[in-house]
Motif scaffolding. Structure first.
Motif, PDB file in Angstrom:
ATOM      1  N   VAL A  15      18.030  23.642 -62.157  1.00  0.00           N
ATOM      2  CA  VAL A  15      19.120  22.918 -61.732  1.00  0.00           C
ATOM      3  C   VAL A  15      19.915  23.870 -60.522  1.00  0.00           C
ATOM      4  N   ASP A  16      19.847  25.164 -61.028  1.00  0.00           N
ATOM      5  CA  ASP A  16      20.688  26.235 -60.285  1.00  0.00           C
ATOM      6  C   ASP A  16      19.787  26.492 -58.810  1.00  0.00           C
ATOM      7  N   LEU A  17      18.538  26.410 -58.988  1.00  0.00           N
ATOM      8  CA  LEU A  17      17.621  26.542 -57.686  1.00  0.00           C
ATOM      9  C   LEU A  17      17.930  25.034 -57.091  1.00  0.00           C
ATOM     10  N   LEU A  18      17.974  24.096 -57.414  1.00  0.00           N
ATOM     11  CA  LEU A  18      18.085  22.762 -56.704  1.00  0.00           C
ATOM     12  C   LEU A  18      19.441  22.843 -56.140  1.00  0.00           C
ATOM     13  N   PHE A  19      20.596  23.501 -56.533  1.00  0.00           N
ATOM     14  CA  PHE A  19      21.964  23.537 -55.876  1.00  0.00           C
ATOM     15  C   PHE A  19      21.888  24.660 -54.785  1.00  0.00           C
ATOM     16  N   GLU A  20      21.163  25.639 -55.227  1.00  0.00           N
ATOM     17  CA  GLU A  20      20.981  26.748 -53.957  1.00  0.00           C
ATOM     18  C   GLU A  20      20.149  26.171 -52.656  1.00  0.00           C
ATOM     19  N   VAL A  21      19.300  25.296 -52.865  1.00  0.00           N
ATOM     20  CA  VAL A  21      18.442  24.562 -51.804  1.00  0.00           C
ATOM     21  C   VAL A  21      19.314  23.576 -51.170  1.00  0.00           C
ATOM     22  N   VAL A  29      20.189  24.793 -42.691  1.00  0.00           N
ATOM     23  CA  VAL A  29      18.806  25.593 -42.767  1.00  0.00           C
ATOM     24  C   VAL A  29      17.682  24.633 -43.258  1.00  0.00           C
ATOM     25  N   PRO A  30      16.755  24.730 -42.612  1.00  0.00           N
ATOM     26  CA  PRO A  30      15.552  23.965 -42.752  1.00  0.00           C
ATOM     27  C   PRO A  30      14.885  24.570 -44.511  1.00  0.00           C
ATOM     28  N   VAL A  31      14.600  23.459 -45.196  1.00  0.00           N
ATOM     29  CA  VAL A  31      14.012  23.639 -46.455  1.00  0.00           C
ATOM     30  C   VAL A  31      12.718  22.959 -46.773  1.00  0.00           C
ATOM     31  N   TYR A  32      11.935  23.449 -47.107  1.00  0.00           N
ATOM     32  CA  TYR A  32      10.696  22.747 -47.194  1.00  0.00           C
ATOM     33  C   TYR A  32      10.167  22.957 -48.602  1.00  0.00           C
ATOM     34  N   ILE A  33      10.057  21.854 -49.315  1.00  0.00           N
ATOM     35  CA  ILE A  33       9.403  22.096 -50.917  1.00  0.00           C
ATOM     36  C   ILE A  33       8.159  21.529 -50.826  1.00  0.00           C
ATOM     37  N   LEU A  34       7.267  22.128 -51.441  1.00  0.00           N
ATOM     38  CA  LEU A  34       5.875  21.633 -51.900  1.00  0.00           C
ATOM     39  C   LEU A  34       5.468  21.711 -53.338  1.00  0.00           C
ATOM     40  N   LEU A  35       5.337  20.616 -54.052  1.00  0.00           N
ATOM     41  CA  LEU A  35       5.228  20.417 -55.305  1.00  0.00           C
ATOM     42  C   LEU A  35       3.684  19.893 -55.688  1.00  0.00           C
ATOM     43  N   ASP A  36       3.583  20.269 -57.046  1.00  0.00           N
ATOM     44  CA  ASP A  36       2.200  19.618 -57.513  1.00  0.00           C
ATOM     45  C   ASP A  36       2.413  17.935 -57.642  1.00  0.00           C
ATOM     46  N   GLU A  37       1.661  17.549 -57.220  1.00  0.00           N
ATOM     47  CA  GLU A  37       1.685  15.841 -57.261  1.00  0.00           C
ATOM     48  C   GLU A  37       1.972  15.318 -58.625  1.00  0.00           C
ATOM     49  N   MET A  38       1.317  15.726 -59.727  1.00  0.00           N
ATOM     50  CA  MET A  38       1.426  15.293 -61.005  1.00  0.00           C
ATOM     51  C   MET A  38       2.677  15.694 -61.541  1.00  0.00           C
ATOM     52  N   ASN A  39       3.401  16.769 -61.097  1.00  0.00           N
ATOM     53  CA  ASN A  39       4.677  17.164 -61.728  1.00  0.00           C
ATOM     54  C   ASN A  39       5.908  16.450 -60.663  1.00  0.00           C
ATOM     55  N   SER A  40       5.551  16.083 -59.756  1.00  0.00           N
ATOM     56  CA  SER A  40       6.588  15.912 -58.662  1.00  0.00           C
ATOM     57  C   SER A  40       7.736  14.925 -59.320  1.00  0.00           C
ATOM     58  N   GLN A  41       7.544  14.077 -60.173  1.00  0.00           N
ATOM     59  CA  GLN A  41       8.112  13.278 -60.573  1.00  0.00           C
ATOM     60  C   GLN A  41       9.425  14.015 -61.484  1.00  0.00           C
ATOM     61  N   LEU A  42       9.194  15.162 -62.044  1.00  0.00           N
ATOM     62  CA  LEU A  42       9.877  15.972 -62.858  1.00  0.00           C
ATOM     63  C   LEU A  42      11.185  16.424 -61.730  1.00  0.00           C
ATOM     64  N   PHE A  43      10.613  16.746 -60.575  1.00  0.00           N
ATOM     65  CA  PHE A  43      11.703  17.198 -59.543  1.00  0.00           C
ATOM     66  C   PHE A  43      12.502  15.886 -59.209  1.00  0.00           C
ATOM     67  N   THR A  46      14.864  15.556 -62.006  1.00  0.00           N
ATOM     68  CA  THR A  46      15.989  16.421 -62.027  1.00  0.00           C
ATOM     69  C   THR A  46      17.155  16.304 -60.875  1.00  0.00           C
ATOM     70  N   ALA A  47      16.708  15.824 -59.799  1.00  0.00           N
ATOM     71  CA  ALA A  47      17.950  15.467 -58.821  1.00  0.00           C
ATOM     72  C   ALA A  47      18.550  14.417 -59.330  1.00  0.00           C
ATOM     73  N   ALA A  48      17.917  13.396 -59.678  1.00  0.00           N
ATOM     74  CA  ALA A  48      18.663  12.242 -60.264  1.00  0.00           C
ATOM     75  C   ALA A  48      19.733  12.626 -61.254  1.00  0.00           C
ATOM     76  N   LYS A  49      19.378  13.172 -62.095  1.00  0.00           N
ATOM     77  CA  LYS A  49      20.371  13.747 -63.156  1.00  0.00           C
ATOM     78  C   LYS A  49      21.514  14.360 -62.825  1.00  0.00           C
ATOM     79  N   CYS A  50      21.270  15.281 -61.597  1.00  0.00           N
ATOM     80  CA  CYS A  50      22.340  15.830 -61.025  1.00  0.00           C
ATOM     81  C   CYS A  50      23.003  14.916 -59.965  1.00  0.00           C
ATOM     82  N   ARG A  51      22.703  13.602 -60.013  1.00  0.00           N
ATOM     83  CA  ARG A  51      23.342  12.807 -59.000  1.00  0.00           C
ATOM     84  C   ARG A  51      23.193  13.267 -57.661  1.00  0.00           C
ATOM     85  N   VAL A  52      22.021  13.672 -57.289  1.00  0.00           N
ATOM     86  CA  VAL A  52      21.716  13.964 -55.864  1.00  0.00           C
ATOM     87  C   VAL A  52      20.623  13.201 -55.107  1.00  0.00           C
ATOM     88  N   ASN A  53      20.995  12.582 -54.238  1.00  0.00           N
ATOM     89  CA  ASN A  53      20.276  11.570 -53.439  1.00  0.00           C
ATOM     90  C   ASN A  53      19.354  12.435 -52.300  1.00  0.00           C
TER      91      ASN A  53
END
Length: 75
Positions: A15-21, A29-43, A46-53
């Motif tokens: 969550v702390d890294l998410l808020f830094e991003v 600042v352009p932000v690029y995030i590359l995630l493992d397809e199988m675990n992308s739902q976890l990200f 996490t964003a939804a729990k933090c109420r981040v759209n």
């Protein structure tokens, strides 16, 4: 002087890294995030729990990549 944030992770649930991003994105600042397809739902969870759209984070790009098979079949 240009700044870019690029993150490559198998699992992104910090969550702390998410808020830094998000802070970087808010500073345009352009932000690029590359995630493992199988675990992308976890990200996304996490964003939804933090109420981040993520649809409103204009300068970020989120991509997934297929997971590598760490135990290839033996034959």
């Amino acid at each position: 002087f240009s700044q870019v944030v690029a993150i490559v992770m198998d699992v992104f649930t910090d969550v702390d890294l998410l808020f830094e991003v998000l802070d970087a994105a808010a500073r345009r600042v352009p932000v690029y995030i590359l995630l493992d397809e199988m675990n992308s739902q976890l990200f996304l969870d996490t964003a939804a729990k933090c109420r981040v759209n993520l649809n409103y984070v204009e300068v970020s790009k989120l991509k997934t990549y297929p997971a590598h098979n760490s135990h290839p079949e033996r034959g």
